[in-house]
Design a protein around this motif. Structure first.
Motif, PDB file in Angstrom:
ATOM      1  N   PRO A  61     -32.949 -49.478  71.833  1.00  0.00           N
ATOM      2  CA  PRO A  61     -32.832 -49.603  73.294  1.00  0.00           C
ATOM      3  C   PRO A  61     -31.406 -50.001  73.648  1.00  0.00           C
ATOM      4  CG  PRO A  61     -33.932 -51.521  72.364  1.00  0.00           C
ATOM      5  CD  PRO A  61     -33.747 -50.558  71.231  1.00  0.00           C
ATOM      6  N   VAL A  62     -30.905 -49.477  74.773  1.00  0.00           N
ATOM      7  CA  VAL A  62     -29.523 -49.780  75.145  1.00  0.00           C
ATOM      8  C   VAL A  62     -29.373 -50.301  76.574  1.00  0.00           C
ATOM      9  CG1 VAL A  62     -28.584 -48.125  73.501  1.00  0.00           C
ATOM     10  CG2 VAL A  62     -29.007 -47.391  75.855  1.00  0.00           C
ATOM     11  N   LEU A  63     -30.313 -49.972  77.474  1.00  0.00           N
ATOM     12  CA  LEU A  63     -30.156 -50.424  78.855  1.00  0.00           C
ATOM     13  C   LEU A  63     -31.521 -50.500  79.530  1.00  0.00           C
ATOM     14  CD1 LEU A  63     -28.103 -51.184  81.077  1.00  0.00           C
ATOM     15  CD2 LEU A  63     -28.097 -48.761  81.765  1.00  0.00           C
ATOM     16  N   ALA A  64     -31.784 -51.656  80.144  1.00  0.00           N
ATOM     17  CA  ALA A  64     -33.001 -51.855  80.930  1.00  0.00           C
ATOM     18  C   ALA A  64     -32.646 -52.699  82.143  1.00  0.00           C
ATOM     19  CB  ALA A  64     -34.085 -52.538  80.106  1.00  0.00           C
ATOM     20  N   GLU A  65     -33.287 -52.401  83.257  1.00  0.00           N
ATOM     21  CA  GLU A  65     -33.086 -53.139  84.500  1.00  0.00           C
ATOM     22  C   GLU A  65     -34.453 -53.412  85.116  1.00  0.00           C
ATOM     23  OE1 GLU A  65     -30.351 -54.350  85.296  1.00  0.00           O
ATOM     24  OE2 GLU A  65     -28.637 -53.015  84.971  1.00  0.00           O
ATOM     25  N   PRO A  66     -34.519 -54.262  86.136  1.00  0.00           N
ATOM     26  CA  PRO A  66     -35.815 -54.484  86.799  1.00  0.00           C
ATOM     27  C   PRO A  66     -36.340 -53.233  87.496  1.00  0.00           C
ATOM     28  CG  PRO A  66     -34.292 -56.279  87.273  1.00  0.00           C
ATOM     29  CD  PRO A  66     -33.488 -55.203  86.612  1.00  0.00           C
ATOM     30  N   TRP A  67     -35.454 -52.257  87.760  1.00  0.00           N
ATOM     31  CA  TRP A  67     -35.844 -51.008  88.412  1.00  0.00           C
ATOM     32  C   TRP A  67     -35.849 -49.853  87.404  1.00  0.00           C
ATOM     33  CZ3 TRP A  67     -31.681 -54.079  89.803  1.00  0.00           C
ATOM     34  CH2 TRP A  67     -30.447 -53.696  89.261  1.00  0.00           C
ATOM     35  N   HIS A  68     -36.426 -48.742  87.824  1.00  0.00           N
ATOM     36  CA  HIS A  68     -36.539 -47.555  86.971  1.00  0.00           C
ATOM     37  C   HIS A  68     -35.177 -46.945  86.688  1.00  0.00           C
ATOM     38  CE1 HIS A  68     -38.369 -43.856  85.415  1.00  0.00           C
ATOM     39  NE2 HIS A  68     -37.481 -43.181  86.137  1.00  0.00           N
ATOM     40  N   LEU A  69     -34.952 -46.588  85.422  1.00  0.00           N
ATOM     41  CA  LEU A  69     -33.744 -45.881  84.993  1.00  0.00           C
ATOM     42  C   LEU A  69     -34.146 -44.567  84.327  1.00  0.00           C
ATOM     43  CD1 LEU A  69     -31.738 -48.785  83.289  1.00  0.00           C
ATOM     44  CD2 LEU A  69     -31.295 -47.798  85.547  1.00  0.00           C
ATOM     45  N   SER A  70     -33.352 -43.537  84.581  1.00  0.00           N
ATOM     46  CA  SER A  70     -33.553 -42.252  83.918  1.00  0.00           C
ATOM     47  C   SER A  70     -32.224 -41.494  83.950  1.00  0.00           C
ATOM     48  CB  SER A  70     -34.661 -41.439  84.613  1.00  0.00           C
ATOM     49  OG  SER A  70     -34.319 -41.178  85.963  1.00  0.00           O
ATOM     50  N   TYR A  71     -32.223 -40.222  83.506  1.00  0.00           N
ATOM     51  CA  TYR A  71     -31.038 -39.351  83.613  1.00  0.00           C
ATOM     52  C   TYR A  71     -29.758 -40.073  83.169  1.00  0.00           C
ATOM     53  CZ  TYR A  71     -28.504 -35.403  85.803  1.00  0.00           C
ATOM     54  OH  TYR A  71     -27.734 -34.288  86.046  1.00  0.00           O
ATOM     55  N   PRO A  72     -29.699 -40.549  81.903  1.00  0.00           N
ATOM     56  CA  PRO A  72     -28.555 -41.368  81.455  1.00  0.00           C
ATOM     57  C   PRO A  72     -27.326 -40.526  81.103  1.00  0.00           C
ATOM     58  CG  PRO A  72     -30.088 -41.078  79.659  1.00  0.00           C
ATOM     59  CD  PRO A  72     -30.719 -40.408  80.852  1.00  0.00           C
ATOM     60  N   LEU A  73     -26.642 -40.047  82.115  1.00  0.00           N
ATOM     61  CA  LEU A  73     -25.474 -39.197  81.915  1.00  0.00           C
ATOM     62  C   LEU A  73     -24.347 -40.026  81.294  1.00  0.00           C
ATOM     63  CD1 LEU A  73     -24.180 -36.647  84.555  1.00  0.00           C
ATOM     64  CD2 LEU A  73     -22.686 -37.734  82.895  1.00  0.00           C
ATOM     65  N   VAL A  74     -23.958 -39.682  80.065  1.00  0.00           N
ATOM     66  CA  VAL A  74     -22.928 -40.416  79.324  1.00  0.00           C
ATOM     67  C   VAL A  74     -21.731 -39.507  79.131  1.00  0.00           C
ATOM     68  CG1 VAL A  74     -22.383 -41.555  77.144  1.00  0.00           C
ATOM     69  CG2 VAL A  74     -24.624 -41.863  78.175  1.00  0.00           C
ATOM     70  N   PHE A  75     -20.531 -40.042  79.380  1.00  0.00           N
ATOM     71  CA  PHE A  75     -19.324 -39.218  79.271  1.00  0.00           C
ATOM     72  C   PHE A  75     -18.113 -40.113  79.021  1.00  0.00           C
ATOM     73  CE2 PHE A  75     -19.929 -40.495  83.613  1.00  0.00           C
ATOM     74  CZ  PHE A  75     -18.666 -40.667  84.161  1.00  0.00           C
ATOM     75  N   GLU A  76     -17.025 -39.492  78.579  1.00  0.00           N
ATOM     76  CA  GLU A  76     -15.768 -40.193  78.321  1.00  0.00           C
ATOM     77  C   GLU A  76     -14.747 -39.796  79.379  1.00  0.00           C
ATOM     78  OE1 GLU A  76     -15.991 -40.502  73.462  1.00  0.00           O
ATOM     79  OE2 GLU A  76     -15.254 -38.643  74.363  1.00  0.00           O
ATOM     80  N   ALA A  77     -14.051 -40.784  79.930  1.00  0.00           N
ATOM     81  CA  ALA A  77     -13.022 -40.523  80.939  1.00  0.00           C
ATOM     82  C   ALA A  77     -12.195 -41.774  81.156  1.00  0.00           C
ATOM     83  CB  ALA A  77     -13.655 -40.089  82.268  1.00  0.00           C
ATOM     84  N   GLU A  78     -10.931 -41.576  81.510  1.00  0.00           N
ATOM     85  CA  GLU A  78     -10.042 -42.688  81.847  1.00  0.00           C
ATOM     86  C   GLU A  78      -9.994 -43.730  80.730  1.00  0.00           C
ATOM     87  OE1 GLU A  78     -11.276 -44.099  85.711  1.00  0.00           O
ATOM     88  OE2 GLU A  78     -10.852 -42.177  86.689  1.00  0.00           O
ATOM     89  N   GLY A  79     -10.081 -43.265  79.476  1.00  0.00           N
ATOM     90  CA  GLY A  79      -9.971 -44.161  78.334  1.00  0.00           C
ATOM     91  C   GLY A  79     -11.201 -45.007  78.053  1.00  0.00           C
ATOM     92  N   GLU A  80     -12.326 -44.716  78.706  1.00  0.00           N
ATOM     93  CA  GLU A  80     -13.550 -45.494  78.525  1.00  0.00           C
ATOM     94  C   GLU A  80     -14.727 -44.544  78.298  1.00  0.00           C
ATOM     95  OE1 GLU A  80     -13.607 -48.727  78.445  1.00  0.00           O
ATOM     96  OE2 GLU A  80     -11.886 -49.458  79.599  1.00  0.00           O
ATOM     97  N   THR A  81     -15.849 -45.134  77.873  1.00  0.00           N
ATOM     98  CA  THR A  81     -17.107 -44.403  77.803  1.00  0.00           C
ATOM     99  C   THR A  81     -18.025 -44.945  78.886  1.00  0.00           C
ATOM    100  OG1 THR A  81     -16.838 -44.164  75.410  1.00  0.00           O
ATOM    101  CG2 THR A  81     -19.011 -43.680  76.320  1.00  0.00           C
ATOM    102  N   TRP A  82     -18.594 -44.027  79.669  1.00  0.00           N
ATOM    103  CA  TRP A  82     -19.355 -44.411  80.861  1.00  0.00           C
ATOM    104  C   TRP A  82     -20.785 -43.892  80.784  1.00  0.00           C
ATOM    105  CZ3 TRP A  82     -16.287 -47.388  83.923  1.00  0.00           C
ATOM    106  CH2 TRP A  82     -14.902 -47.197  83.839  1.00  0.00           C
ATOM    107  N   MET A  83     -21.658 -44.576  81.504  1.00  0.00           N
ATOM    108  CA  MET A  83     -23.011 -44.093  81.728  1.00  0.00           C
ATOM    109  C   MET A  83     -23.311 -44.192  83.216  1.00  0.00           C
ATOM    110  SD  MET A  83     -26.762 -45.461  80.470  1.00  0.00           S
ATOM    111  CE  MET A  83     -26.353 -45.513  78.734  1.00  0.00           C
ATOM    112  N   LEU A  84     -23.837 -43.105  83.780  1.00  0.00           N
ATOM    113  CA  LEU A  84     -24.205 -43.094  85.201  1.00  0.00           C
ATOM    114  C   LEU A  84     -25.684 -42.718  85.298  1.00  0.00           C
ATOM    115  CD1 LEU A  84     -23.108 -43.481  88.071  1.00  0.00           C
ATOM    116  CD2 LEU A  84     -22.639 -41.015  88.132  1.00  0.00           C
ATOM    117  N   PRO A  85     -26.585 -43.683  85.084  1.00  0.00           N
ATOM    118  CA  PRO A  85     -28.011 -43.359  85.100  1.00  0.00           C
ATOM    119  C   PRO A  85     -28.559 -43.221  86.521  1.00  0.00           C
ATOM    120  CG  PRO A  85     -27.712 -45.696  84.676  1.00  0.00           C
ATOM    121  CD  PRO A  85     -26.338 -45.092  84.755  1.00  0.00           C
TER     122      PRO A  85
END
Length: 206
Positions: free
Chosen positions: A87-111
């Motif tokens: 497991p890598v990410l959980a919140e009190p609300w629903h998460l899905s569609y974990p779009l992961v990408f590299e940009a601006e020298g970092e690794t990002w997730m936009l769920p």
């Protein structure tokens, strides 16, 4: 009365995107199914990222008995053998569609997290298992399945609106920014497309 539930089972298609587009179908290509889940559980919305000879597949994991999606990572070696799962990410609300990408020298997730009433961009603190909220993306609507694209020196964000239930599937909005952190400027013609078959970035659910 029978109980009907959506149960998803994603697969890795052993073909390039160009080959799939040229054929117009995945029929005939070898498939490697992601691991099965238990009763009333499924994996969905996979996004893959290759790094150091390993494929990191981020997925929504969902259990109908809990009814709140969370994000896991499945790690495959170069021969597509599953070597780790966490497991890598959980919140009190629903998460899905974990779009992961590299940009601006970092690794990002936009769920996808519209039930939080905001769009949160996460940064990898210790890839692939630790993520921190980095930016709240301010838009004209609460976004569903937000999908960023970098084109001609500018970021473009495609998303549907969570304002009304039908809009989640039918009303495509666009915004642009110079940097991921924003500020984001909504397109003046939003919604730029209204179509249940092609508006939602995560695909038609009709």
């Amino acid at each position: 009365m029978a109980l009907r539930k959506d149960i998803w089972r994603p697969a890795i298609v052993m073909a390039t995107a160009e080959a799939i587009i040229a054929k117009g179908s995945i029929a005939g290509f070898p498939l490697m199914w992601l691991p099965p889940m238990g009763s009333f559980q499924f994996l969905a919305d996979p996004f893959g990222l290759w790094r150091d000879g390993r494929l990191y597949v981020f997925v929504e994991t969902y259990d109908y008995r809990v009814r709140i999606g969370a994000i896991e990572v499945l790690v495959y070696d170069a021969d597509f053998r599953l070597v780790d799962r966490q497991p890598v990410l959980a919140e009190p609300w629903h998460l899905s569609y974990p779009l992961v990408f590299e940009a601006e020298g970092e690794t990002w997730m936009l769920p996808e997290a519209h039930r939080s009433n905001r769009l949160t961009l996460y940064r990898a603190v210790d890839f692939p298992t630790r993520w921190e909220p980095a930016h709240i993306i301010e838009l004209d609507h609460v976004a569903v399945d937000a999908t960023p694209v970098f084109h001609d020196g500018k970021w473009w964000l495609f998303y549907t609106s969570a304002d009304r239930e039908p809009d989640k599937m039918t009303a495509l909005h666009v915004a642009h920014a110079e940097r991921l952190a924003g500020p984001w400027t909504p397109h003046p013609a939003n919604p730029v497309r209204v179509d249940v078959a092609s508006a939602r970035p995560g695909g038609c659910r009709a």
